[in-house]
Design a protein around this motif. Sequence first.
Motif, PDB file in Angstrom:
ATOM      1  N   CYS A 141      13.099  34.933   8.129  1.00  0.00           N
ATOM      2  CA  CYS A 141      12.856  33.485   8.216  1.00  0.00           C
ATOM      3  C   CYS A 141      11.536  33.189   7.512  1.00  0.00           C
ATOM      4  CB  CYS A 141      12.787  33.040   9.667  1.00  0.00           C
ATOM      5  SG  CYS A 141      12.166  31.352   9.838  1.00  0.00           S
ATOM      6  N   ASN A 142      11.531  32.177   6.702  1.00  0.00           N
ATOM      7  CA  ASN A 142      10.333  31.846   5.917  1.00  0.00           C
ATOM      8  C   ASN A 142       9.345  30.965   6.677  1.00  0.00           C
ATOM      9  OD1 ASN A 142      10.926  32.921   3.083  1.00  0.00           O
ATOM     10  ND2 ASN A 142      12.822  31.883   3.657  1.00  0.00           N
ATOM     11  N   HIS A 143       9.696  30.590   7.885  1.00  0.00           N
ATOM     12  CA  HIS A 143       8.843  29.701   8.687  1.00  0.00           C
ATOM     13  C   HIS A 143       8.347  28.534   7.831  1.00  0.00           C
ATOM     14  CE1 HIS A 143       9.111  32.284  12.152  1.00  0.00           C
ATOM     15  NE2 HIS A 143       9.153  33.258  11.275  1.00  0.00           N
ATOM     16  N   CYS A 144       9.307  27.935   7.167  1.00  0.00           N
ATOM     17  CA  CYS A 144       9.005  26.880   6.185  1.00  0.00           C
ATOM     18  C   CYS A 144       8.088  25.808   6.769  1.00  0.00           C
ATOM     19  CB  CYS A 144      10.298  26.216   5.724  1.00  0.00           C
ATOM     20  SG  CYS A 144      11.538  27.374   5.194  1.00  0.00           S
ATOM     21  N   THR A 193       7.979  28.644  13.068  1.00  0.00           N
ATOM     22  CA  THR A 193       9.164  27.916  13.518  1.00  0.00           C
ATOM     23  C   THR A 193       9.779  28.716  14.664  1.00  0.00           C
ATOM     24  OG1 THR A 193       9.511  27.305  11.213  1.00  0.00           O
ATOM     25  CG2 THR A 193      11.295  26.788  12.747  1.00  0.00           C
ATOM     26  N   LYS A 235      16.865  33.369  15.661  1.00  0.00           N
ATOM     27  CA  LYS A 235      16.220  33.658  14.380  1.00  0.00           C
ATOM     28  C   LYS A 235      14.873  34.324  14.605  1.00  0.00           C
ATOM     29  CE  LYS A 235      13.673  30.321  12.509  1.00  0.00           C
ATOM     30  NZ  LYS A 235      12.402  30.603  13.183  1.00  0.00           N
ATOM     31  N   CYS A 279      19.598  25.556   6.992  1.00  0.00           N
ATOM     32  CA  CYS A 279      18.683  26.585   6.473  1.00  0.00           C
ATOM     33  C   CYS A 279      19.219  27.094   5.133  1.00  0.00           C
ATOM     34  CB  CYS A 279      18.552  27.752   7.449  1.00  0.00           C
ATOM     35  SG  CYS A 279      17.669  29.139   6.707  1.00  0.00           S
ATOM     36  N   PRO A 280      18.471  26.891   4.062  1.00  0.00           N
ATOM     37  CA  PRO A 280      18.986  27.308   2.752  1.00  0.00           C
ATOM     38  C   PRO A 280      19.007  28.820   2.579  1.00  0.00           C
ATOM     39  CG  PRO A 280      17.104  25.803   2.547  1.00  0.00           C
ATOM     40  CD  PRO A 280      17.164  26.245   3.966  1.00  0.00           C
ATOM     41  N   TYR A 281      18.364  29.526   3.507  1.00  0.00           N
ATOM     42  CA  TYR A 281      18.191  30.959   3.325  1.00  0.00           C
ATOM     43  C   TYR A 281      19.132  31.791   4.190  1.00  0.00           C
ATOM     44  CZ  TYR A 281      14.018  28.777   1.523  1.00  0.00           C
ATOM     45  OH  TYR A 281      13.164  27.951   0.842  1.00  0.00           O
ATOM     46  N   ALA A 302      10.382  22.593   7.353  1.00  0.00           N
ATOM     47  CA  ALA A 302      11.577  23.362   7.737  1.00  0.00           C
ATOM     48  C   ALA A 302      12.802  22.472   7.954  1.00  0.00           C
ATOM     49  CB  ALA A 302      11.280  24.159   9.004  1.00  0.00           C
ATOM     50  N   PRO A 303      13.819  22.599   7.116  1.00  0.00           N
ATOM     51  CA  PRO A 303      15.017  21.770   7.298  1.00  0.00           C
ATOM     52  C   PRO A 303      15.773  22.075   8.585  1.00  0.00           C
ATOM     53  CG  PRO A 303      15.252  23.222   5.389  1.00  0.00           C
ATOM     54  CD  PRO A 303      13.896  23.453   5.934  1.00  0.00           C
ATOM     55  N   CYS A 304      15.651  23.308   9.058  1.00  0.00           N
ATOM     56  CA  CYS A 304      16.355  23.654  10.303  1.00  0.00           C
ATOM     57  C   CYS A 304      15.750  22.863  11.457  1.00  0.00           C
ATOM     58  CB  CYS A 304      16.230  25.150  10.575  1.00  0.00           C
ATOM     59  SG  CYS A 304      14.531  25.712  10.752  1.00  0.00           S
ATOM     60  N   VAL A 326      19.397  31.819  10.093  1.00  0.00           N
ATOM     61  CA  VAL A 326      19.702  31.532  11.504  1.00  0.00           C
ATOM     62  C   VAL A 326      21.072  32.125  11.803  1.00  0.00           C
ATOM     63  CG1 VAL A 326      19.839  29.739  13.273  1.00  0.00           C
ATOM     64  CG2 VAL A 326      18.467  29.334  11.223  1.00  0.00           C
TER      65      VAL A 326
HETATM   66  S1  SF4 Z   1      14.809  26.686   7.154  1.00  0.00           S
HETATM   67 FE1  SF4 Z   1      15.486  28.795   7.450  1.00  0.00          FE
HETATM   68  S2  SF4 Z   1      13.826  30.002   6.549  1.00  0.00           S
HETATM   69 FE2  SF4 Z   1      13.007  27.932   6.842  1.00  0.00          FE
HETATM   70  S3  SF4 Z   1      12.030  27.973   8.880  1.00  0.00           S
HETATM   71 FE3  SF4 Z   1      14.145  27.298   9.183  1.00  0.00          FE
HETATM   72  S4  SF4 Z   1      15.267  29.181   9.637  1.00  0.00           S
HETATM   73 FE4  SF4 Z   1      13.348  29.791   8.726  1.00  0.00          FE
END
Ligand code: SF4
Lengths: 412, 374
Positions: free
Chosen positions: B144-147, B169, B250, B186-188, B150-152, B191
């Motif tokens: 997880c990038n802990h954006c 996050t 996650k 989450c684009p990555y 964060a879109p999530c 989750v």
């Molecule tokens: S969008 Fe994905 S990578 Fe970014 S904080 Fe949320 S779970 Fe982590």
Amino acid sequence: MTTAETATPYLNRTSKQFRIALILGIIALVLGAFGVFRVLALGNLGNLSTEVPWGLWVGLYEYFVLLEVGAVLSFILLRYGAGIRELDRLGPIIMLTALAALVGALVSIFHDLGQPFRVWRPILAPDFGSLLTWMIWLHLAYMIILVIELWAYRLGRKDIVKNMAYISVPAGAALVAVLGSFLSVAAARPLWNDLLLPVVYLISAFVVGTGVVLLQHLLFSPDRGETIYYRLAYRLGRWFIAWILVGMFTALTISLVMTYAEVPATAAILRQMLTGDYAWTLWVFHVGLGILLPIGLLFWQEKIHDRRIRVRTLKAASGLMIANFLMVPMNVVIPAVAYRYDHVRNILVRFEYFPHLVEWLVMFFVIGLMLVIFAAGIRLVIQPFYKIAIQAPVAGEAAGPDSNEDFKTEKQ
Amino acid sequence: MSRSKTVKTQNTLISETNAKEEQIENPGSGTHSRYKNLRSPESGSPKSGDLSRRDFLKSMGTGAAVVGIAGGCSRADANEGLEHLEGTNLVMVIDLQRCTGCGGCDLACKSENNLREGHFWSHHITTTSGKFPNVRYEYLPTLCNHCENAPCEKACPTSALHKVNGGITAHDPQKCIGCRACIINCPYGEVSAHFGQPHEEWQEEEELIAGVTGSAKSTLEDVGGERIPIYNNERENHGLGNRHHGIVEKCDFCLHRLREKKLPACVKRCPTDARIFGDLNDPNSSVSRILSRYRPFRRMEHLGTQPKVFYVRSFNAAADYPQTKGELAEVDTNEERAGEFFSQMQQNQTERYGRDEDGAIDITKLAQQEQLFG
Ligand code: SF4
Ligand code: SF4
């Protein structure tokens, strides 16, 4: 003019429709109950997974939202925008259809939740930064509007009916816009972003909604067999053709733009939708049975002189369109989750998904519930409304502000 | 099934390398200044005067939540036990030159967090390009990038996904309704949905090797049958030891360890110190200094999610190791020559981190621990 003599056959007919809806509804409920038990008691979520987190139930949810909003918006556009006063007495049937679809939408999505009994959280402890929260709240508001509207019909309060109709326009449009935006803002799913879903869904709602108004008129109009019935059916048929053409134009232009740009993340998914393993769902159901056949029937019936054959053709066209319209949200939701563009390796990865038996059973349950609600509505709203309508004073006689004079229709 | 597991079993590779996409993701196109906003002290916890529209909407939500609280749904303080991380901006730098692709981080994470079969909070993407014998194999550790954006978290209707001190996050399993909007957003693909009971695989009665080993279930019974043999009860210090059916899960940078002033398990267990963890708000931290020296890249930067996992350098075999095959093959490859390359490589490594006037960048775990927790 509607009289007590013509009312009796109508009431008999609606009683028969009540029984049919109830029996079919109960059969579907019993059939689907096993699926509901598996989901709610055992936590079986069918073939959903981390990779394909949304499937049939989310598609169903979106379909029912398009139906519930589309029916009301189209009805209001036709009644108050185009000024088709003959539609007045179809109002309660349309609102009832919308309410049944709304319950269908909410029950479908309830089963989709991993923890369905925590559903109160977004209501009592919401995060308004999430569009999902807005969707839930808008749904609740829309449900209240529909219930008040139906109640006003039952009481014959045309002032409330009209006011609620106007309120339902922004509420319904907002609901569809949020439904589309919720998907379109997901940067992780570029397909939804490129599809301009808030706009596409609004147009789709009008397409399917006009079909619902036409079909419900053909099935439930109190004027069945009268000239006014046929005239209105033909008129609605033309509106239906127009909306289908607008919908086709929108879908075509957006698909062409996406194909032309060749952005790999979306073009590759679109290619799969058009030519991949499940392309038949698009071509057979969505395009073939849902668009081309109905539009062919709609044009063909214009040339027929036999009124009854015309009506049957219109029924077939609208029924086919509405049933196959389920493929619209399905083909929006499922490919976007089943195909994922891997930006590290620059490849499109595919995840397998086909709805599990449990998912289909829940769908039966939802349809059964909707039919039972519809049946109850016939008894609680449609028949009382119609009884009031035939008792109301005719034009020229004194009518109070609350009378449902406008709901009466002159026979031609 | 986890992403990479699926990647392994995928049967459809539909599109080949695309130059346009490569350009978008070009690691070299970024400069350190682009990450400036990550350094701002308020990035972890926004200043009250700096109210964004989302914050405003959230405050409306908080207002409604007050009503909810009256109805008996109080919210525990998400930062409880994490006070020492207030004002920090925790990031991870992964040095791809140091990473050997051993997968130790994945294993450490799985056992640390009691992850069920198929779930990976720390994973990797591998890419093979070129034609034999000129083949390139790349290994990209992922988590997880802990954006920052964060879109999530934005998509979550219940605030189950929320930011805690350090800009992490975090996920609250008690609030999660399992709508999976976070997975969608989450684009990555970081989750995972938790469907089924934890560690169901330990109920399997089939012997792993018939007649030789026991079954998973018999092993479980041997150790008392209540918990899986590898269960780590320290995970219970934050959130749940095991997640339950219907919710998502996650990586949370090992919040249970951070509470106890320990580094995340993947960082701790990395044998080559390829994972470097620290506070980007501290200009003297190892992560800050590495990011100022190397041009980092982050996954899918074009989406504006502002990931807090940075990648520096890339594994460049030709630079440090003798080539034995392909066009770059050394004709006189022998052990002595390989030894020369090895010492050269060590020297390069030292030089790379140590060419600073302020002295070498200490990337040892001890240094990371001291920088962060004193
Ligand atoms: S969008 Fe994905 S990578 Fe970014 S904080 Fe949320 S779970 Fe982590
Ligand atoms: S699944 Fe849970 S964490 Fe994810 S968006 Fe829904 S409520 Fe939030």
